[in-house]
Design an enzyme around this catalytic site. Structure first.
Site, short mmCIF file in Angstrom:
data_model
loop_
_atom_site.label_atom_id
_atom_site.label_comp_id
_atom_site.label_asym_id
_atom_site.label_seq_id
_atom_site.Cartn_x
_atom_site.Cartn_y
_atom_site.Cartn_z
N ASP A 5 0.84 -1.20 0.00
CA ASP A 5 0.00 0.00 0.00
C ASP A 5 0.88 1.25 0.00
O ASP A 5 1.99 1.24 0.52
CB ASP A 5 -0.91 -0.02 1.25
CG ASP A 5 -2.08 0.94 1.12
OD1 ASP A 5 -2.29 1.48 0.02
OD2 ASP A 5 -2.78 1.14 2.13
N HIS A 22 2.96 2.89 -8.93
CA HIS A 22 2.79 1.45 -9.14
C HIS A 22 4.01 0.87 -9.86
O HIS A 22 4.50 -0.20 -9.51
CB HIS A 22 1.52 1.17 -9.96
CG HIS A 22 0.27 1.62 -9.27
ND1 HIS A 22 0.02 1.35 -7.95
CD2 HIS A 22 -0.81 2.33 -9.71
CE1 HIS A 22 -1.16 1.87 -7.61
NE2 HIS A 22 -1.67 2.47 -8.66
N LEU A 72 10.02 -21.53 -3.76
CA LEU A 72 9.11 -20.53 -3.18
C LEU A 72 7.86 -20.48 -4.05
O LEU A 72 7.97 -20.52 -5.28
CB LEU A 72 9.80 -19.15 -3.20
CG LEU A 72 8.93 -17.92 -2.96
CD1 LEU A 72 8.44 -17.86 -1.52
CD2 LEU A 72 9.69 -16.63 -3.27
C1 FPP Z 1 -1.63 0.07 -3.39
O1 FPP Z 1 -1.20 1.40 -3.42
C2 FPP Z 1 -1.12 -0.75 -4.50
C3 FPP Z 1 -1.87 -1.36 -5.46
C4 FPP Z 1 -3.34 -1.25 -5.51
C5 FPP Z 1 -1.27 -2.13 -6.56
C6 FPP Z 1 0.00 -2.88 -6.27
C7 FPP Z 1 0.71 -3.15 -7.52
C8 FPP Z 1 2.06 -3.15 -7.71
C9 FPP Z 1 3.02 -2.91 -6.63
C10 FPP Z 1 2.66 -3.33 -9.05
C11 FPP Z 1 2.50 -4.58 -9.79
C12 FPP Z 1 2.55 -5.84 -9.02
C13 FPP Z 1 3.13 -6.98 -9.43
C14 FPP Z 1 2.86 -8.20 -8.64
C15 FPP Z 1 4.06 -7.07 -10.57
P1 FPP Z 1 -2.31 2.53 -3.53
O2 FPP Z 1 -2.51 2.83 -4.98
O3 FPP Z 1 -3.52 2.10 -2.81
O4 FPP Z 1 -1.62 3.73 -2.82
P2 FPP Z 1 -2.34 4.90 -2.00
O5 FPP Z 1 -3.04 4.26 -0.85
O6 FPP Z 1 -1.20 5.76 -1.57
O7 FPP Z 1 -3.27 5.59 -2.94
#
Ligand code: FPP
Length: 247
Positions: free
Chosen positions: A21, A38, A132
């Site tokens: 997050d 992201h 893993l």
């Molecule tokens: C949360 O941050 C993150 C996500 C909803 C997406 C996670 C995806 C990745 C890290 C990239 C791709 C993953 C893989 C497995 C290759 P948020 O957008 O909720 O952040 P915020 O709370 O600050 O808005």
């Protein structure tokens, strides 16, 4: 003493789950758009997988896209899907060379076709690996998973393949997407949010939680090791008293 030297290698969790997050907030801090957050988060994913494998963790579950994430702006959802497809394509050979098996949990039938195909190819290619297991939660929500399990059991009862007396915890678990995966001993959530957000609700009954203020794109080995040290400093009693555990 380095963080690594403090780790008790006889007490490494078998399964660690992570709510990644803070990508959006981190990007904002950098004056960038959310997608940049992201994209940067992929490096944290790589780092986390590497450390997990080095430590001998057997299952690493990453919450990559929740059912609720569809409600984000279309541009962000499309960007996340593209990033996923690209990341899988880029990483599948390296995952395979490192003995990592990829599996997914969640309703992947709702994902874009190219994403489904990329995931199916990567699952197939890595299916025999045993170092893993990387579990990507995609279009996942725990309540959805529990409802799906319940519906399947109801159908089995309707068809007289099961009786209601046969339904117990063990049977129910075998209808969840995490069947054959041990419950996580540790759940990590980044970005200072102290919530579970519909993630693995059944499976975290006895899980230890580690919350860190670090935003996901900044999460590296040091933070992962700190989470494991935090876990190792706790005493897991499963409802018993301390003396029963130590005895
Ligand atoms: C949360 O941050 C993150 C996500 C909803 C997406 C996670 C995806 C990745 C890290 C990239 C791709 C993953 C893989 C497995 C290759 P948020 O957008 O909720 O952040 P915020 O709370 O600050 O808005």
């Amino acid at each position: 003493m380095s963080l690594e030297a403090k780790i008790d290698y006889t007490n490494i969790p078998k399964h660690i789950a992570v709510i990644m997050d803070g990508n959006g907030r981190w990007a904002k801090q950098q004056g960038q758009d959310r997608l940049f957050g992201h994209t940067s988060g992929v490096e944290s994913v790589r780092s986390t997988i590497k450390v997990a494998r080095e430590l001998g963790i057997k299952f690493l579950t990453l919450y990559a896209f929740s059912t609720e994430n569809w409600n984000r702006p279309k541009e962000e959802v499309d960007g996340l899907m593209d990033l996923l497809v690209q990341s899988i394509a880029n990483e599948v050979d390296e995952l395979n060379e490192n003995g990592i098996r990829l599996i997914t949990i969640g309703d992947d039938t709702q994902l874009p076709r190219n994403c489904q195909e990329g995931l199916a190819g990567a699952r197939e290619k890595t299916k025999d690996n045993t170092e893993l297991t990387l579990v990507l939660a995609l279009n996942y929500s725990a309540r959805w998973e529990i409802m799906e399990g319940l519906k399947k059991i109801a159908v089995e009862i309707e068809n007289k393949n099961l009786t209601s007396e046969q339904v117990n915890e063990q049977l129910f678990e075998s209808y969840l997407s995490t069947k054959n995966i041990p419950d996580p001993e540790l759940l990590i959530r980044t970005s200072g949010e102290n919530r579970v957000s519909n993630f693995l609700l059944w499976q975290i009954a006895y899980t230890e939680f580690h919350f860190t203020d670090i935003f996901w794109p900044e999460f590296r080995k040091e933070h992962f090791l700190k989470a494991i040290l935090d876990y190792q400093a706790r005493e897991r009693r499963f409802g018993l008293v301390s003396e029963q555990i130590q005895g």
